[in-house]
Every structure is written in C-alpha cells, then in structure tokens.
Scaffold this active site. Sequence first.
Site, PDB file in Angstrom:
ATOM      1  N   GLU A 324       0.831  -1.199   0.000  1.00  0.00           N
ATOM      2  CA  GLU A 324       0.000   0.000   0.000  1.00  0.00           C
ATOM      3  C   GLU A 324       0.874   1.261   0.000  1.00  0.00           C
ATOM      4  O   GLU A 324       0.506   2.275  -0.577  1.00  0.00           O
ATOM      5  CB  GLU A 324      -0.945   0.007   1.208  1.00  0.00           C
ATOM      6  CG  GLU A 324      -2.054   1.029   1.084  1.00  0.00           C
ATOM      7  CD  GLU A 324      -3.162   0.830   2.115  1.00  0.00           C
ATOM      8  OE1 GLU A 324      -2.865   0.929   3.312  1.00  0.00           O
ATOM      9  OE2 GLU A 324      -4.311   0.585   1.719  1.00  0.00           O
ATOM     10  N   HIS A 353       8.130 -26.930   1.723  1.00  0.00           N
ATOM     11  CA  HIS A 353       7.369 -28.057   1.200  1.00  0.00           C
ATOM     12  C   HIS A 353       6.241 -27.593   0.296  1.00  0.00           C
ATOM     13  O   HIS A 353       5.524 -28.411  -0.272  1.00  0.00           O
ATOM     14  CB  HIS A 353       6.814 -28.885   2.356  1.00  0.00           C
ATOM     15  CG  HIS A 353       7.891 -29.559   3.145  1.00  0.00           C
ATOM     16  ND1 HIS A 353       8.194 -30.886   3.007  1.00  0.00           N
ATOM     17  CD2 HIS A 353       8.783 -29.064   4.046  1.00  0.00           C
ATOM     18  CE1 HIS A 353       9.200 -31.192   3.810  1.00  0.00           C
ATOM     19  NE2 HIS A 353       9.574 -30.102   4.451  1.00  0.00           N
ATOM     20  N   LYS A 457     -14.250   1.085  -3.746  1.00  0.00           N
ATOM     21  CA  LYS A 457     -15.309   1.389  -2.778  1.00  0.00           C
ATOM     22  C   LYS A 457     -16.440   2.185  -3.444  1.00  0.00           C
ATOM     23  O   LYS A 457     -17.615   1.938  -3.209  1.00  0.00           O
ATOM     24  CB  LYS A 457     -14.752   2.216  -1.611  1.00  0.00           C
ATOM     25  CG  LYS A 457     -13.734   1.488  -0.753  1.00  0.00           C
ATOM     26  CD  LYS A 457     -13.334   2.361   0.433  1.00  0.00           C
ATOM     27  CE  LYS A 457     -11.982   1.942   0.984  1.00  0.00           C
ATOM     28  NZ  LYS A 457     -11.489   2.849   2.040  1.00  0.00           N
TER      29      LYS A 457
END
Lengths: 526, 526
Positions: A324, A353, A457
């Site tokens: 950000e 792994h 938004k």
Amino acid sequence: MDPTTPSLWERFRKYFVSYADLDFALDISRMRFADDFLTQMTPQAERAFGEMAELEKGTIANPDEQRMVGHYWLRDPQLAPNPELRADIEETNARIKKFAADVHRGVITSESQEKFAHLLLIGIGGSALGPQFIADALGSSNDPADIFFFDNTDPNGFDRVFAKMGDEIASTLVIVISKSGGTKETRNGMLEAQAHFEKAGLDFGKHAVAVTGVDSDLDKYAEQHGWLARFPMHDWVGGRTSVMSAVGLLPAALLGFDIDDFLAGAAAMDAHTRVPDVRKNAAMLLALMWYYAGNGRGEKDMVILPYKDRLALFSRYLQQLVMESLGKEKDRAGKIVHQGIAVYGNKGSTDQHAYVQQLRDGVPNFFVTFIEVAKDRATSRFEVEEGVTSGDYLHGFLRGTRAALYEKGRESITISIPEVNARQVGSLIALYERAVGFYGSLVNVNAYHQPGVEAGKKAATRLLELQARARKTLPKAPGQTAGELARALKADPEDVYHLLCHLAANDNSIGRTAAEEPAREQFFSR
Amino acid sequence: MDPTTPSLWERFRKYFVSYADLDFALDISRMRFADDFLTQMTPQAERAFGEMAELEKGTIANPDEQRMVGHYWLRDPQLAPNPELRADIEETNARIKKFAADVHRGVITSESQEKFAHLLLIGIGGSALGPQFIADALGSSNDPADIFFFDNTDPNGFDRVFAKMGDEIASTLVIVISKSGGTKETRNGMLEAQAHFEKAGLDFGKHAVAVTGVDSDLDKYAEQHGWLARFPMHDWVGGRTSVMSAVGLLPAALLGFDIDDFLAGAAAMDAHTRVPDVRKNAAMLLALMWYYAGNGRGEKDMVILPYKDRLALFSRYLQQLVMESLGKEKDRAGKIVHQGIAVYGNKGSTDQHAYVQQLRDGVPNFFVTFIEVAKDRATSRFEVEEGVTSGDYLHGFLRGTRAALYEKGRESITISIPEVNARQVGSLIALYERAVGFYGSLVNVNAYHQPGVEAGKKAATRLLELQARARKTLPKAPGQTAGELARALKADPEDVYHLLCHLAANDNSIGRTAAEEPAREQFFSR
C-alpha cells in the site's frame, strides 16, 4: 556451503550489520550486488535520509490529506513536533495502560460484573493486521484474554466467530477500530455484533470500546450509546503504521503484552536506523537491497520466510505496509511509474514443502528474506537424535535453503533476532516502516497516501444504489431479463445480472428462473 | 460499470461457462485476450487433452520416480487402470469411514475410554495444506472434534500447541502423515508429541494413527508400537494432490465432514473438465488464461481473492499445487525454461484494505482470480441498512474491485460457487488440479515431479553433520574463532559460525564470547 569459496565468508563479514543492544543482525551478503553499488547509491540514500529527517520533524508528508506522518513519535514522544502532540501520545498511552489494568483487576467488568476474558476486535486493513500479527506472535495460553476478529463483511464469517464464542460473549470486550469511523466492513461488523449481543440480552455499549478519530461518526456513536471508553486515532498516523497507536496498543495491553517493551524495541531500532550512514543503517540497506533486486521498479517479488511459527503473519502485515505504501501509479513529480513490490510468504520450513521447488528451479522473479530466531524454545531442550533438536533442524533448513537457492543464483537477505518477544517485534516493525519510507524516497513515490483504494469502494457504493433501484423495478412475476431491466434502469446489464443473482441467492422475496444462458434468465419479486 | 460499454456484456455472455449440476460458473471475460486466442491455442489444448487422457489411463507420468499419477481415480475408482488399484481405493475409503464412525460412536476411544474429541495432525506440505484448508473451509462449532496442527519443526511452535491443548491431550487422537515416512519435520513432531504424551502418563500408540506408504519407516514404527490404525498412501498419489486420499479423507471424516460429497464434487468437476472441448472446459480455460496472462512464461503472479472467510486458506493450498507443479527448471525436452507461476492472496474484501492500492495503481505484474460465493449465510437475513446486508456489501466490493481493476487494465477471472460445502470444495480442488495438469502440458513441463526440493534438505543434513563434528572440536575455553574451527574441520567458516551461534543460543554447554565482528567471536564448550 562450499569450503572452497572463502570469498563468501569475506562477503558475509563485509555485509553483515548487527546492533548489540537488540541482538539484531542483518546479512545482505547473499544479494549479488556489485561492491560499488552502495557507494553509487549514496547520493540517493542521502536524499532519503534528509527526507526522513524532515518527515520526523513534522513536515506535511501526505499532501493529499495535508497531514503530517508521525508514527515515529509514537515510540518516542519527545520527538513530536509540538508539546500538544507529545502530551496527546503520552496521555493516550497512559489511559490505555490504566484501562487494561482496570480490566485485568476487575475494576472495569462486563454488565454481570464478570471479568472480561475475551476480546472481539472489529476492524479491517490497518485496523486489524497489526493486532492480528502481534496477537499471534506474542500470545500464550496464560494471557488474561484471548482474541477473536471480525476483519471482513462476510455474514458467514461473523456467524462462525459467534458460534466459536458461544456464551462467552457475556464476558467479551469488543474493540471497534476505524480511523474515519466510516469503513463499511467495520460498521457492518459492529452492527452485527450489536444485534447479536442484544439478542443475548446484553447491552452492547457496556461491552464496547471505540478506537477512532476524534469526532468521527464512530466516536459520536460510541459517546451517544455510552460505550465503556473511546481512544483517539491521530490524523497524523496512517492505518498501515498505526500498530503503535491505540489501534495496536489497546488490544496488546488487554492481552497482557508489555507495550512499553514493544515501544522501546521500536524506539531502539529507530535510533539505529536514524543514523545517516548507509553501511550501518539496516533500514537503508534493506531499502537498497529491494532497489537492487527489482531495479528500482519492483521487478522481483519479496518472499518473506520467517523460520518461526509465531511470525507466520508477518508477511500479511508486510503485504499492507509495503504494497500500500509503494504500489503507486505516479511518482512525486506526477510521472506515471506503476511502482510497487509484491509481497508473499508464510513461514519456514513449512513453505519449503509448498514452493521452494519453484523458488529454486522456476521463474526467478523474487528475492527471499529469511528471518532467523536464535532461541528455539523456553522449555527444556529435547533431542530428536543424539545431540540434535527440532530447533537444530529448523536452523539447518533455513541455512540449507539459503545455500540451495544461492547455488542457483537466487538471492536472499537474512535477518536474525534473538527471540519473538514484544521488544523484538516492535523493532522488526520499526525496521520495515523505515525501510519502506526510504525506498519511497529512492524511487521517488509518496509512501504515505493511497489514492487508488477509493475507486473500488465507490464502484461498490454505486452497485448497492443500483441494487436498491433494481429491487423496486422488478416485476411481480417472471418475464424480465437482466438486459431488459438494465435498459429500464439505464444501467449495465452485467451489473444488474450479478446483483440480481446475488439477491436471488439470499432473499426469498427475489426469484430467478433457470435458463441456458445468463441473458435469458428472468428475475422477479414475490 | 459503464452503461455505455455494451460490449462487456456481450463479452461476458461469450466467455462465461457454467455447470448447472454444480451451480458453478467461470467468467473469463475480464481477461483481455483477443477473440482468436482460444482458436489459436486449440492445437496445444488438444495435445493437453490427449496427455491428460493418457495420464488418467495410468501412463507413467512421473518418470523420475517411475510412477503413475492417479489422483483422479481417488474420486472415481472405476477409472483406476486395474482392479487391484480400484479395490485399494475403495477399501481404504471404507476403512476410513468405519474408523471415523467407530471414533464418533465411542467404539474406538482413548486409553481412559474417553471419546476422542480433539485431533492433532502432524504433517507438512502436502500432508498438511489440504487438511488445513478443508478444516478451515468446512469446520463448525458442532463438529465431533476440533483439530490442531504440527506443520513445522519449530520447538516453540510445538510448545504453543501443547499449551493450547492442555489436558485435552488425554482425549486427543494424533494423525501422523508422511508418505515416505522420512520427512524430518514430521518425524520430529511425532517424537515431540510422543514425549509429551508420555510425560503426561499417556501411551502415545493408543492415541496415534499413521497415514503413510506401505512399509515405510513410519508404517513399521506404527506397527511395532501398536498404534490404533495405519492407512496407506499410494505411491501413485503425489503429496500436493493427496487431499482425496487418506491424507485428507481421514481427518475430514473424523471432523464429521461428508467425504462422499467431497469426492462426488470432485468427480462431477472431473466429468465436466474431462470433455475435450476448449470452450466448455473450465479447467482448460483457466489454464489458457494463465498462459495468456503470463505469456506462457509465468510473467504475471496469480492473486487469489476468495470473497469468503472460509476460503482464506485456498491460496496457501494453491501455492503448493501450482508452484510445486509448475515451477520447473527444465521442460520435458530438457531445455532450461525456468517455468512457474507465483501465487498469493488471502481473502476479500479484507485484502482490498491491504494491497488493492498496488493492484490498481502499482506494478502490473499479476492477474486476479476472484472467487464469489453466492450464499451469504445459513442464519436469517440481517440488514445493516434498509434492504442491504453485510453480504450485499461483500458482493458489491467484489464486483466493484473487479471493475476498478479492469478500468486500469488489470485483468481478472471470476469463479462463482453457490456455497462453501464439501461438494463445492471438492469441485474447486478438482478444477485446479486439472488446470495445473493442462498448463503443464501447454508449457511442456512435467507437473508431477519436484526435483528441486532435495537440495535444501541435503544441505541441511550436511549442516547437521557438521554441527556434530563442530561440537566435538570445540575447545574447553574461549580461544577459537569460527574461522579457526572451520579450518580444523575443513568446513566453510560461515556455516561453522552460524551453527555455533545457534548452538550457543540453545545449549548451555556451548559458550560464545561477544566481539565487534563475527570473525572475532570465540566459541567453546563448557
């Protein structure tokens, strides 16, 4: 690994920086930069030191919002640019400690005079990632409380947390965190929690605390509804650097962590990384390594591999702090640059792994940061083979993987800390905060604003408005497709289609007919 | 979003594939490939279909280990290439169901005749990621057991789990999972757990079950020590595709999940994605989108964003499945290609607050896969505003973010499923397993081996051997530096230095003197 390469030992000695007071070390010797790189970068580094000094003095570093950027003052209030700010920090911290102590001593209790034994933190992004990281890093079974999170607006997610908490909500303290007080996910979580408490016959306000900007909607709501307490979020603290404000300190103190140590660790790291000497400054060296690895353009992903379970959430914390801060379209001169560095990782040796196969053999689009923790455990030594512990294996895997990657030209940084405690976690956060600031200067982007987060938004808000209109326009029986409804609503048919599908899946009053393809499905209200 | 772009609606209709029986949909319309891309890729896709058909018939698809690759048979045993394999699968599944039912009915109990109410799963990589994902995706507070994990060799990590479990270990069933039976992290976890149980006066074997290859070291150990049961890991199932073998099915059944539904969901997805028709095959379309996005060279990271808390671990599961399968140095012709695709992500809308800033504005080195879950919750509707639920917000954020990214040229895939249940999770896993296989064919790498993972382990083993030698060489008093000791040991001084630092931090019998720089520190044994 290879005894015939003494030069690696020499390089290690040359590019190893340690701070005795923190028992901290940074090793950049396995990044293959040329020996003159640091010298070459010194002018830019000097500029970054200068900009950081200005920022710490209180310049407006977030011009979008005309704000100072003061997270460094939180752990050393003497540095605050005026006495009011200093007093504000000190008073808030004192109030946090007093509040936590009162909760622990049973002076502040639930409605039924029970001690608060559980926390429910409602927040998202910068209001959750810091508390989640430190709760996982520092938590133990002896803590005075455990902690649950609402960090999304997922109804099933809320239900799942409620189910886990069961009747314990009666002894639960809810911390609602939102700087603006207007974050919808947090608002929704708060309303859901409030309804849930009320259904259980509990007065939500008697269980709730707000951490928010003074006079925000949340602040006013908390005041009106007689919440237990309100703690301020200062406008000069950004969400992603708020973990040393009330956002992080309040839950930390309530969980029984030593917030003074946490702040002191950060302050100690700040003191080291404030020194404008490239070769001794771990934050600058980190920033320079990121610059070197990705050519100053984020060409390589940052893979974070702490070899310690307790640090598994550090990469999620850093995703926000790094991405950000640095992921910007324009530089400070307004030029389009599309900067940023992608961050991922969980923990070693577990991740070996999962994807060391790709790291070693595959697309070389990353550099690794190993984090080593010297102390294996607090309990007594246990050997899995003669003279060998599980922790020796963990250490061996870290060093072995570092070597195996290096052999194949994959570069890595190694950070060492003595153990995972409040002081060390504070110092790690401070290190990365400053490294991110320095890197912002090096690539000339503003690390302290986030202009790109509003678009999604706003688009969501438009969709919810469209949803309300679409509801009203629906016919009482099948007959209208998304395309037809969209024409009537002067809206995008794809938007209308998805909104109605979602409504039909969740609201019995909305019907949807099956069809071979989306454009032929019909929607109606019952 | 923009009503003036009807072409997006057309594109959506064109590049939207749905399977009615699974209520599943894939939308690739927001990937900006040209309209002739699918046609152009058809020859390669046809080859991939052919290779997959061969693999499903039982060809040796892992030539390194001379093994068949048979995870598709696990959910449709009729497809197994011979009656023995078929019987093996069916018997194992029947034994798992019987064992779980016996545990749930209290026929198989702990030593003290208590019902097993807790599980401790010890495994790493493919032996943990699948069980962790499905436990988190499907778990609820009503399950007959809860589950803890040892998925590392971190001593403090073991201690933390023990502390959380407390006295509950008396009613805990331990599942030790290791295909080879030789994975050190798992072996260490098993030894630590065994010691912990014994300290508590419990007979570990009476609490333990093994999932491992027939006749592996673990298999023999479990037999010798009278463990409750042993379940086989077939050599034709790779770790990263083992979740539908006993590895995933045993914990799932013990947790009370419907393993038949889980397998049926996978089988249903297999049936759809076995059809050699590019435009109707969701797995092939996914693989082609990965190919398109990264130019067949992994140039873009795969960001996985499920908008649902329960799917937050899917990206970790996919990290292994995708990166270990595709991250290869050489193609099948032996040419150096450095393939792979980096995978990261957690969940929406949470991650919007962490790094959508970078996704929208920053370095365009990724494509997003949104995963939408239609049903918001099982409990009753709760409105946070008139006519609007938390789930409407979640959906709005997904669609809004998709639009906001698209506006800026950032591409995305959207997968929709009706809800998070065993059937759907099974189908999602099957979809990605096949997409990974197809992509391997498209870029001509073997998706079924992992030649790069041994180097780090071997390096670690060498270091532990060196540690043992270094211990013996240490003088009884200060006087020797790492460099001097390394010369005596004919070893790398950096290795010796780090090994001794780690020992000194954890073993009181090893001493270390402080010095200005590593080369001057002295080590000794007490």
